[in-house]
Motif scaffolding. Sequence first.
Motif, PDB file in Angstrom:
ATOM      1  N   CYS A   1     -86.750-104.982  53.769  1.00  0.00           N
ATOM      2  CA  CYS A   1     -85.741-105.601  52.919  1.00  0.00           C
ATOM      3  C   CYS A   1     -84.409-105.664  53.675  1.00  0.00           C
ATOM      4  O   CYS A   1     -84.250-105.062  54.741  1.00  0.00           O
ATOM      5  CB  CYS A   1     -85.578-104.825  51.609  1.00  0.00           C
ATOM      6  SG  CYS A   1     -84.820-103.206  51.792  1.00  0.00           S
TER       7      CYS A   1
ATOM      8  N   CYS B   1     -82.740-102.327  54.368  1.00  0.00           N
ATOM      9  CA  CYS B   1     -83.457-101.577  55.405  1.00  0.00           C
ATOM     10  C   CYS B   1     -83.124-102.138  56.791  1.00  0.00           C
ATOM     11  O   CYS B   1     -82.993-101.389  57.750  1.00  0.00           O
ATOM     12  CB  CYS B   1     -84.963-101.596  55.167  1.00  0.00           C
ATOM     13  SG  CYS B   1     -85.495-100.297  54.018  1.00  0.00           S
TER      14      CYS B   1
ATOM     15  N   CYS C   1     -90.514-103.932  49.780  1.00  0.00           N
ATOM     16  CA  CYS C   1     -90.145-103.570  51.150  1.00  0.00           C
ATOM     17  C   CYS C   1     -91.145-102.556  51.698  1.00  0.00           C
ATOM     18  O   CYS C   1     -91.461-101.559  51.050  1.00  0.00           O
ATOM     19  CB  CYS C   1     -88.736-102.998  51.185  1.00  0.00           C
ATOM     20  SG  CYS C   1     -88.298-102.334  52.800  1.00  0.00           S
TER      21      CYS C   1
ATOM     22  N   CYS D   1     -88.890 -98.945  52.698  1.00  0.00           N
ATOM     23  CA  CYS D   1     -88.322 -98.063  51.661  1.00  0.00           C
ATOM     24  C   CYS D   1     -89.143 -98.100  50.375  1.00  0.00           C
ATOM     25  O   CYS D   1     -88.799 -97.445  49.402  1.00  0.00           O
ATOM     26  CB  CYS D   1     -86.867 -98.432  51.381  1.00  0.00           C
ATOM     27  SG  CYS D   1     -86.673-100.033  50.587  1.00  0.00           S
TER      28      CYS D   1
ATOM     29  N   LEU E   1     -84.527 -99.352  48.018  1.00  0.00           N
ATOM     30  CA  LEU E   1     -83.252-100.038  48.260  1.00  0.00           C
ATOM     31  C   LEU E   1     -83.228-101.432  47.643  1.00  0.00           C
ATOM     32  O   LEU E   1     -82.202-102.099  47.631  1.00  0.00           O
ATOM     33  CB  LEU E   1     -82.967-100.118  49.760  1.00  0.00           C
ATOM     34  CG  LEU E   1     -82.786 -98.761  50.457  1.00  0.00           C
ATOM     35  CD1 LEU E   1     -82.568 -98.941  51.950  1.00  0.00           C
ATOM     36  CD2 LEU E   1     -81.620 -98.005  49.842  1.00  0.00           C
TER      37      LEU E   1
HETATM   38 ZN   LIG Z   1     -86.260-101.484  52.219  1.00  0.00          ZN
END
Ligand SMILES: [Zn+2]
Length: 494
Positions: free
Chosen positions: A34, A37, A79, A82, A86
Amino acid sequence: MEKSESGQVASELEEVVKSLPSDAVNHLFSLGLCVRCIFRVFGVEATTVYAAASPSLSHSIFPSIVAQQHQPTDDKQLCTLCLGILQFRFHRNDNNNNNDVPLLISQMVKREGYHCDSFSLEVSIPPIILHNDNYLRSYMKIKYGSQPWFQDTCISTKDALKFSLLDPLQNLLECKSSVGSLRIRLTYTASKEADKFSDNADTSKRRKTDECNLVGQKSISSSLESESSDCCKFLLEMANEPCHFTYLCCRTPIYFGGRYLKYSRNVSQTRWIIDDERMGEASVEEIIGGNILQVCQADSFKFHAAGREDIDVRMLGPGRPFLVEVQNARQVPSELFVKNIEKKINTMENKLVRVKNLKLVGSHGWDLMREGEAEKQKQYAALVWISRPLTDEDFQHVSSVKDLKVLQRTPIRVLHRRSPLEREKIIHWMKIETIAGSSQYFLLHLCTQAGTYIKEFVHGDLGRTHPSVGSMFGCRAEILQLDVTDIKMECFLT
Ligand SMILES: [Zn+2]
């Protein structure tokens, strides 16, 4: 947010995006990372950038990427690094579809009625996230380690989450984040499947390290190489389940200190129940703590006093230091409000208890209290009856006492709960105050070492305390009433 301010953030975001190597960014998007990240993998530290990189804005944040082969990870794709933390994607036990984490938190704080003048954010994330980060870092090192821009400065998921939340939370709660007493705790837990995976990853990593140690330096890079190709597979396989998310808010204990006076001979210091029956009509603990609890709208309280007196002994003079520890207070009263609590207790109709110098003290209150607990000397006023009229010699005898040593065997009345011992205590001084119209009743003022059994010192406890007022006078002596009139402490709380 002010318009100029938001414009500033937008240009800051643009700057950061421009500064990142676009081929590497593109590749990371292809691995399913993402936007936040990606920022943290490149060690971006600007908190405003994280807050501004709302998960739904990834297309507009990286417009150059859109034109290329890989679409940036958007809301629909979890993602891989994570696991959605996030992206504000998670499972929750309620049916609320609201995924705006800052809003959810601020609503909870307000719903629970917390007065908030600062807060601290605590985040707990599952171990799988750390594993993911470690894998990606070693992968980055191998793939991009020779690039001029490469820096091994990955920001942790935990910190990136804090970066993403702090600004919006400060705005919503209208206060700053600091080491305050209000704690907001976010807990992410991985699905069972992910946990299993991270356990396996652990053992395989250990095995690889062992192999490396056996065959020497040369195989390390090849081992990392295979580990890094595992990495993509590992990340991609994992990213099908977002974490479970729970959040709560609580306040660390706050402390009130002061001194209390007890005017009743039927009020215990702490709530005293024997076989479901209350001893005394009330307790100092309940009167003071109950009033504080109500004002603070707290869950519970603990009352702690420096020493104690018997239920039938009044506490007069300057009073006895105490501390009230209040758990999870919704409100932290102002100085003025604390004075109001004091006033309220002191104007209660039954006038059983009074407080002095009530104030909020820091968490060091307990330390002060423990130090203060070492009572040194206590002064008493005792109403005494003797079996014959007072004589002039009695007056002389009593007033000549200076630091008299007294041996006290454990009193009969407390033998059921105290071990039988013989203690030496000191009577520092004594004074007789006569009562008009009475020759066999008088007030005995005395100052003794803390821990002296006063009732026994007067009547002698069948010879278990020696000398005693009875033995000194050569007659029967009984104590009818006792008041504490002063306590000298090692250290004063207030
Ligand atoms: Zn992420």
